[in-house]
Every structure is written in structure tokens, then in C-alpha cells.
Motif scaffolding. Structure first.
Motif, mmCIF file in Angstrom:
data_model
loop_
_atom_site.group_PDB
_atom_site.id
_atom_site.type_symbol
_atom_site.label_atom_id
_atom_site.label_comp_id
_atom_site.label_asym_id
_atom_site.label_seq_id
_atom_site.Cartn_x
_atom_site.Cartn_y
_atom_site.Cartn_z
ATOM 1 N N ARG A 102 0.821 -1.217 0.000
ATOM 2 C CA ARG A 102 0.000 0.000 0.000
ATOM 3 C C ARG A 102 0.852 1.262 0.000
ATOM 4 O O ARG A 102 0.336 2.365 -0.205
ATOM 5 N N GLY A 103 2.144 1.127 0.285
ATOM 6 C CA GLY A 103 3.008 2.304 0.358
ATOM 7 C C GLY A 103 2.896 3.059 1.665
ATOM 8 O O GLY A 103 3.214 4.254 1.731
ATOM 9 N N ASP A 104 2.440 2.368 2.746
ATOM 10 C CA ASP A 104 2.312 3.017 4.051
ATOM 11 C C ASP A 104 3.687 3.436 4.579
ATOM 12 O O ASP A 104 4.719 2.862 4.204
ATOM 13 N N ALA A 105 3.680 4.421 5.480
ATOM 14 C CA ALA A 105 4.928 4.855 6.123
ATOM 15 C C ALA A 105 5.520 3.697 6.920
ATOM 16 O O ALA A 105 4.793 2.858 7.459
ATOM 17 N N ARG A 106 6.845 3.645 6.984
ATOM 18 C CA ARG A 106 7.528 2.560 7.690
ATOM 19 C C ARG A 106 8.061 3.057 9.027
ATOM 20 O O ARG A 106 8.716 4.086 9.095
ATOM 21 N N ARG A 107 7.774 2.296 10.062
ATOM 22 C CA ARG A 107 8.282 2.602 11.401
ATOM 23 C C ARG A 107 8.837 1.320 12.005
ATOM 24 O O ARG A 107 8.285 0.238 11.800
ATOM 25 N N THR A 108 9.913 1.439 12.768
ATOM 26 C CA THR A 108 10.492 0.299 13.472
ATOM 27 C C THR A 108 10.773 0.689 14.910
ATOM 28 O O THR A 108 11.283 1.778 15.177
ATOM 29 N N VAL A 109 10.404 -0.190 15.828
ATOM 30 C CA VAL A 109 10.731 0.000 17.243
ATOM 31 C C VAL A 109 12.023 -0.746 17.542
ATOM 32 O O VAL A 109 12.188 -1.906 17.151
ATOM 33 N N VAL A 110 12.949 -0.077 18.215
ATOM 34 C CA VAL A 110 14.197 -0.697 18.671
ATOM 35 C C VAL A 110 14.213 -0.616 20.197
ATOM 36 O O VAL A 110 13.900 0.430 20.770
ATOM 37 N N CYS A 111 14.565 -1.726 20.841
ATOM 38 C CA CYS A 111 14.558 -1.807 22.306
ATOM 39 C C CYS A 111 15.997 -1.821 22.826
ATOM 40 O O CYS A 111 16.648 -2.881 22.838
ATOM 41 N N PRO A 112 16.528 -0.668 23.239
ATOM 42 C CA PRO A 112 17.912 -0.614 23.717
ATOM 43 C C PRO A 112 18.120 -1.519 24.933
ATOM 44 O O PRO A 112 17.191 -1.754 25.708
ATOM 45 N N ASN A 113 19.345 -2.028 25.080
ATOM 46 C CA ASN A 113 19.672 -2.770 26.292
ATOM 47 C C ASN A 113 21.014 -2.294 26.827
ATOM 48 O O ASN A 113 21.909 -1.920 26.057
#
Length: 345
Positions: free
Chosen positions: A121-132
Motif C-alpha cells: 500500500r506504500g504506508d509509512a515505515r516505522r520500526t521500534v528498537v529496544c535498547p539494552n
């Protein structure tokens, strides 16, 4: 730093991720049990082959398979490599990464909030990163990799991620499957525009990856409470509508009843103060657990605690089933407080 990616898994999401790597010019290889489905130029014939060619290893597989995969991969890894997962939940994968790789091999948990359908669909891309805290540099490497794929990157703890997903992703899947099971929209000749969001949810349930529903519902430690909260709200709404249809004026309450109600209000005020005190204690416990790498929430501790509360309730002549509901709500309240650190309990 130029990364070379080793992708473990070539299912629907693995294929989509491989396509993004290719589009971004990121060199990568793929290993999958069904190797014949992987394009020949991308194939890595074994885990050893994949590990030897990669600076970043990406686990694109069901959450339930991650611990075994990490155990097999561990002897092949070097401290210069990075391992990330791309699962839809984060508490349990991060625990597996910490248990198997620990301080020796850099790792970080991630969740790309996109899939084949949203990419189409061409939706915006987001990624969650969980720092450690064991590998702070791993966060920057993962961020840089996903930014090369055109993603907006957000950092949050695994617990905060899963709590957020429980009230969004989990409930979306739950509603979608409920609509399908109820046969909503089936066989109707037409529908008003207001039905379109419902139709999209129904279509979402029919086209999703088959195993994903169970993973999202069972592996997220906050999923059960989110579902229960939604069902309680829907039940309350239904009962309110039923009551409105049958409503009659209540007579004025007698003075003795008003006195009892005032005393009930006072007890409830004391209960709220005690809940705030408990929430502060849970926040302190979560801070200590984080410093020592201990899991939060702790399912075994909660189960033992609920057993004790049931015994107390039975001793005091209270309904045991109802006390279960009360303490599940108390646990949810305290977790929400921990996951909203800017608010005072």
C-alpha cells in the motif's frame, strides 16, 4: 560502517525484508529450511555459511523458534557481529537474546511495524528498537540499518512496547478474528460507508500469516488483560443499553441508605490510596529488576501471588473467582504505572 546482513527465515516477512534490503543496496544472504524457495544468488547453504558472511544476523522467524535458533547460532558468532530479532512481541525474544548471547555477542530486539500488505500500500515505515544496557552500541547499528530501509525509528523498552501493542496490535487481531467468527458482513447485499473499517478488519483477519494471531495473543504478557478490559467495556456498554431500554425512575434513597453509601465512598477512597501506594512499590521493584536483568512482569511470581490472594479471599468469605478479576485489574494498573514513568501514581 557497511553492514552485510544474514537473514534467518524466508517466510512472508522474510521475503518482504529481503526485498527492502535489495532495494536499499544492502548485501545480504538468506538461510531457511526451505532453501529451494530462496533465490539462488541469495542462498546460504548452512548457518555456518550465513554467519561467516554476515556482520548482522536477523532472526525473521516465529517467536517460539527463536531460542533454539539462537542456541544453534551462538557457537558461530563473533563479538563484532550483531544479532537482532524482528518479532511482533518483545519481552520474550529479548529474554531469549539476553539468556543465550548475554554480554558476549551484541544483540538488540526490534519490531518493524510493517509487513507485505502495508508495503504494497506504500504506508509509512516505522520500526521500534529496544535498547539494552549490555550493548548500547547495538542500538545505533540497528537504527542505522532500518533508517537505510526508509524507516522512522522509535526507541522503547520491551515492556513498554508490549503494553502498547496489547492495546493496538493485539486488540486489532482480536476484533478482526471475532468479526470473522461472528460472520459479520457475510452474505449481505450492501453496506453503508460506516461499515468499511469493519470490512477492512475482516479482510485483515482472512489474509494474515496463519501463526501470527496465536503468537500475538499468547506471547505478549499484556494481551490477556487488554482482551479482558475490552470485553468488560463492551459488556458494560451492552448492559447500559439494556438498562436504558428498561429504565424506570428510582425512588429517592432513604437516609439510612445515604449514610451507608457515604461510608462506602470513604472505603473506596482508602482503596484508591492503597492502590497508589502499591503502584509505587511495583515501580521500585521494576527498577531493581531492570538493574539486575530480571524479567518484568514475572509470570511465576504473579501466579503464586494470585494463589495466596485466593486463599485470603476464601478465608474472609469472599468469592474466589471475583477476587481473581480484582487482582488481575490491580496487576494491570500497576504495570500501566510502571510503563508511564512521567505520571505520578
Amino acid at each position: 560502517m557497511t553492514e552485510t546482513v544474514g537473514l534467518l527465515g524466508y517466510g512472508r516477512f522474510g521475503r518482504a525484508l529481503s526485498g527492502l534490503f535489495s532495494d536499499a543496496g544492502i548485501p545480504h544472504r538468506v538461510h531457511d529450511p526451505k532453501l529451494d524457495e530462496v533465490p539462488p544468488k541469495l542462498q546460504a547453504g548452512s548457518l555456518a555459511d550465513l554467519a561467516s558472511r554476515s556482520t548482522v544476523l536477523v532472526l525473521a522467524m516465529p517467536v517460539t523458534a527463536m531460542h533454539d535458533a539462537l542456541t544453534s547460532l551462538r557457537p558461530l558468532l563473533l563479538p563484532t557481529q550483531l544479532v537482532i530479532d524482528v518479532g511482533s512481541v518483545k519481552v520474550s525474544p529479548v529474554q531469549a537474546l539476553a539468556t543465550v548471547l548475554g554480554r558476549d555477542i551484541p544483540w538488540v530486539g526490534t519490531h518493524p511495524l510493517f509487513g507485505p500488505a502495508s508495503l504494497a500500500r506504500g504506508d509509512a515505515r516505522r520500526t521500534v528498537v529496544c535498547p539494552n544496557s549490555l550493548h548500547p552500541e547495538a542500538t545505533q547499528r540497528a537504527r542505522a540499518l532500518f533508517e537505510r530501509l526508509g524507516c522512522e525509528v522509535t526507541e522503547m523498552t520491551p515492556e513498554a512496547h508490549d503494553a502498547l501493542m496489547a492495546r493496538t496490535h493485539v486488540l486489532t487481531f482480536f476484533l478482526a478474528h471475532g468479526l470473522v467468527k461472528a460472520g459479520v458482513g457475510k452474505g449481505i447485499p450492501f453496506a453503508p460507508p460506516s461499515f468499511q473499517p469493519v470490512a477492512r478488519l475482516e479482510e485483515y483477519a482472512r489474509t494474515e500469516v496463519p501463526h501470527l494471531f496465536n503468537v500475538v495473543q499468547s506471547e505478549n504478557p499484556y494481551a490477556r488483560e487488554a482482551r479482558a478490559e475490552l470485553l468488560a467495556a463492551l459488556t458494560e456498554l451492552h448492559q447500559g443499553l439494556e438498562a436504558s431500554a428498561k429504565a424506570v425512575r428510582s425512588p429517592t434513597a432513604p437516609p439510612a441508605l445515604l449514610d451507608v453509601r457515604q461510608r462506602i465512598d470513604q472505603v473506596d477512597r482508602e482503596l484508591v490510596s492503597l492502590l497508589a501506594r502499591r503502584a509505587r512499590l511495583v515501580r521500585d521493584a521494576a527498577r531493581v529488576k531492570s538493574e539486575h536483568g530480571l524479567p518484568f512482569p514475572d509470570a511465576e511470581r504473579e501466579a503464586a501471588m494470585l494463589d495466596t490472594r485466593r486463599a485470603w479471599a476464601e478465608h474472609d468469605g469472599l468469592h474466589v473467582g471475583s477476587i481473581d478479576e480484582v487482582f488481575h485489574a490491580v496487576l494491570r494498573l500497576c504495570r500501566d504505572t510502571v510503563n508511564r514513568p512521567d505520571e505520578e501514581p
